[in-house]
Write a protein that holds these residues in place. Structure first.
Motif, PDB file in Angstrom:
ATOM      1  N   GLU A  92       0.829  -1.208   0.000  1.00 52.88           N
ATOM      2  CA  GLU A  92       0.000   0.000   0.000  1.00 52.88           C
ATOM      3  C   GLU A  92       0.864   1.259   0.000  1.00 52.88           C
ATOM      4  N   CYS A  93       1.879   1.276   0.849  1.00 52.55           N
ATOM      5  CA  CYS A  93       2.736   2.456   0.930  1.00 52.55           C
ATOM      6  C   CYS A  93       3.612   2.588  -0.314  1.00 52.55           C
ATOM      7  N   HIS A  94       4.047   1.461  -0.861  1.00 54.97           N
ATOM      8  CA  HIS A  94       4.803   1.467  -2.119  1.00 54.97           C
ATOM      9  C   HIS A  94       4.013   2.170  -3.218  1.00 54.97           C
ATOM     10  N   ASN A  95       2.724   1.959  -3.255  1.00 60.19           N
ATOM     11  CA  ASN A  95       1.871   2.562  -4.282  1.00 60.19           C
ATOM     12  C   ASN A  95       1.521   4.018  -3.994  1.00 60.19           C
ATOM     13  N   ASP A  96       1.513   4.392  -2.710  1.00 60.36           N
ATOM     14  CA  ASP A  96       1.007   5.713  -2.330  1.00 60.36           C
ATOM     15  C   ASP A  96       2.076   6.771  -2.133  1.00 60.36           C
ATOM     16  N   PHE A  97       3.342   6.367  -1.937  1.00 60.06           N
ATOM     17  CA  PHE A  97       4.390   7.324  -1.611  1.00 60.06           C
ATOM     18  C   PHE A  97       5.597   7.167  -2.540  1.00 60.06           C
ATOM     19  N   ASP A  98       6.379   8.233  -2.642  1.00 62.24           N
ATOM     20  CA  ASP A  98       7.593   8.173  -3.455  1.00 62.24           C
ATOM     21  C   ASP A  98       8.658   7.305  -2.791  1.00 62.24           C
ATOM     22  N   TYR A  99       8.744   7.396  -1.462  1.00 58.52           N
ATOM     23  CA  TYR A  99       9.720   6.628  -0.696  1.00 58.52           C
ATOM     24  C   TYR A  99       9.029   5.953   0.481  1.00 58.52           C
ATOM     25  N   VAL A 100       9.474   4.729   0.748  1.00 62.37           N
ATOM     26  CA  VAL A 100       8.995   3.999   1.926  1.00 62.37           C
ATOM     27  C   VAL A 100      10.219   3.549   2.711  1.00 62.37           C
ATOM     28  N   PHE A 101      10.251   3.867   3.986  1.00 65.86           N
ATOM     29  CA  PHE A 101      11.325   3.413   4.865  1.00 65.86           C
ATOM     30  C   PHE A 101      10.737   2.439   5.876  1.00 65.86           C
ATOM     31  N   THR A 102      11.336   1.264   6.000  1.00 65.85           N
ATOM     32  CA  THR A 102      10.895   0.339   7.032  1.00 65.85           C
ATOM     33  C   THR A 102      12.015   0.179   8.050  1.00 65.85           C
ATOM     34  N   THR A 103      11.640   0.035   9.308  1.00 64.04           N
ATOM     35  CA  THR A 103      12.630  -0.194  10.357  1.00 64.04           C
ATOM     36  C   THR A 103      12.233  -1.428  11.153  1.00 64.04           C
ATOM     37  N   GLY A 104      13.229  -2.255  11.444  1.00 62.60           N
ATOM     38  CA  GLY A 104      13.005  -3.423  12.284  1.00 62.60           C
ATOM     39  C   GLY A 104      12.738  -4.697  11.506  1.00 62.60           C
ATOM     40  N   GLY A 105      13.058  -5.814  12.165  1.00 61.22           N
ATOM     41  CA  GLY A 105      12.692  -7.115  11.623  1.00 61.22           C
ATOM     42  C   GLY A 105      13.657  -7.704  10.624  1.00 61.22           C
ATOM     43  N   ILE A 106      14.923  -7.230  10.579  1.00 63.28           N
ATOM     44  CA  ILE A 106      15.875  -7.823   9.631  1.00 63.28           C
ATOM     45  C   ILE A 106      17.097  -8.386  10.369  1.00 63.28           C
ATOM     46  N   GLY A 107      16.907  -8.740  11.637  1.00 61.82           N
ATOM     47  CA  GLY A 107      17.987  -9.323  12.421  1.00 61.82           C
ATOM     48  C   GLY A 107      18.055 -10.831  12.289  1.00 61.82           C
ATOM     49  N   PRO A 108      18.740 -11.511  13.224  1.00 60.09           N
ATOM     50  CA  PRO A 108      18.986 -12.948  13.101  1.00 60.09           C
ATOM     51  C   PRO A 108      17.978 -13.856  13.805  1.00 60.09           C
ATOM     52  N   THR A 109      16.990 -13.284  14.498  1.00 59.53           N
ATOM     53  CA  THR A 109      16.111 -14.119  15.317  1.00 59.53           C
ATOM     54  C   THR A 109      14.867 -14.576  14.556  1.00 59.53           C
ATOM     55  N   HIS A 110      14.141 -15.498  15.168  1.00 59.31           N
ATOM     56  CA  HIS A 110      12.985 -16.123  14.500  1.00 59.31           C
ATOM     57  C   HIS A 110      11.865 -15.133  14.184  1.00 59.31           C
ATOM     58  N   ASP A 111      11.760 -14.065  14.995  1.00 63.90           N
ATOM     59  CA  ASP A 111      10.678 -13.108  14.776  1.00 63.90           C
ATOM     60  C   ASP A 111      11.079 -11.968  13.843  1.00 63.90           C
TER      61      ASP A 111
ATOM     62  N   ILE B  97      11.008 -11.080  10.519  1.00 63.59           N
ATOM     63  CA  ILE B  97      10.317 -11.610   9.333  1.00 63.59           C
ATOM     64  C   ILE B  97      10.118 -10.566   8.238  1.00 63.59           C
ATOM     65  N   THR B  98      10.700  -9.405   8.412  1.00 60.84           N
ATOM     66  CA  THR B  98      10.452  -8.322   7.451  1.00 60.84           C
ATOM     67  C   THR B  98      10.876  -8.696   6.035  1.00 60.84           C
ATOM     68  N   THR B  99      12.069  -9.249   5.883  1.00 64.80           N
ATOM     69  CA  THR B  99      12.559  -9.585   4.541  1.00 64.80           C
ATOM     70  C   THR B  99      11.654 -10.593   3.854  1.00 64.80           C
ATOM     71  N   GLU B 100      11.252 -11.610   4.589  1.00 65.35           N
ATOM     72  CA  GLU B 100      10.347 -12.618   4.034  1.00 65.35           C
ATOM     73  C   GLU B 100       9.056 -11.972   3.550  1.00 65.35           C
TER      74      GLU B 100
END
Length: 249
Positions: free
Chosen positions: A59-78, A80-83
């Motif tokens: 939704e944000c990809h379609n609505d904004f020029d830039y989207v920044f996400t923070t969190g969820g790209i570490g080594p633990t099971h939770d 899940i951002t990249t997936e």
């Protein structure tokens, strides 16, 4: 103000929503966007939930020029951002060899084993561009107009500053401050009327409370100095008419 690029920040993490972690990235990114001339138009705080992340990113990809996400790209099971982002854009994930090389060098220096959990941080959507991480080496990445960043403030800040040249903002934004020695409610009506006449000037109204002093900081921003001057004169005329004290900065 319509010529400003727009951005949305998606803060991902159950720990933020539960209050266990205090987010420090929103204020930082807002200030950096303001500095480089990008309008941070929205902030979303969402849980570690596959569908919620996927839907928010699209939704944000379609609505904004830039989207920044923070969190969820570490080594633990939770983490899940990249997936979720890969599913959102219908691409596969692979161990990015350059990302892996950076991790190997980093952990070798630390004399720490590069185990499978840490290798997870080298798994990147195919076709994504890496974002350098000068602090802990594990990269973020850019896919389409989505900039995927870690949640750790110190790391995020270094990475964000490093990628600002890739973000097409407007660095000739002009601003003017007026400190009004009156409560916001006393000036709200005429301020709204002035804003409606100057659509290309953003007029921000920010109350302050420093007992016994109560007042309002007005911040005018535009690409056109002439419009800022005209809007400013209109405000000063009204303040004088209402016998409200003010200071120009």
């Amino acid at each position: 103000m319509n010529s400003l690029s727009t951005a949305c920040l998606i803060v991902i993490g159950d720990e933020v929503l539960s209050g266990r972690t205090e987010d420090k990235n929103i204020n930082f990114i807002a200030k950096r966007c303001d500095k480089i001339g990008v309008n941070l138009a929205a902030v979303r705080i969402i849980p570690d939930d596959h569908k919620v992340i996927k839907d928010a990113v699209i939704e944000c990809h379609n609505d904004f020029d830039y989207v920044f996400t923070t969190g969820g790209i570490g080594p633990t099971h939770d983490d899940i951002t990249t997936e979720c982002i890969a599913k959102a854009f219908k691409v596969n994930i692979e161990v990015n060899q350059e990302a892996l090389r950076r991790l190997k060098v980093h952990y070798k220096k630390l004399k720490v084993a590069l185990n499978e959990s840490r290798i997870k941080m080298a798994k990147i959507p195919i076709g994504a561009e890496l974002i350098d991480n000068p602090v802990s080496s594990a990269p973020g990445y850019i896919i389409k107009n989505v900039y995927v960043l870690p949640g750790v403030p110190k790391i995020l800040q270094a990475m964000f500053i490093g990628l600002e040249d890739k973000i097409c903002g407007i660095n000739n934004m002009i601003s003017k401050n007026i400190v009004v020695h009156s409560a916001e409610g006393e000036i709200a009506e005429f301020l709204e009327n002035i804003q409606s006449k100057f659509n290309e000037v953003s007029i921000g109204s920010y109350p302050y409370f420093r007992p016994p002093d109560v007042g309002t900081n007005l911040v005018l921003r535009s690409l056109d100095i002439n419009l800022i001057n005209k809007a400013s004169l209109a405000i000063l005329k009204k303040l004088t008419e209402y016998k409200i004290q003010f200071e120009e900065n």
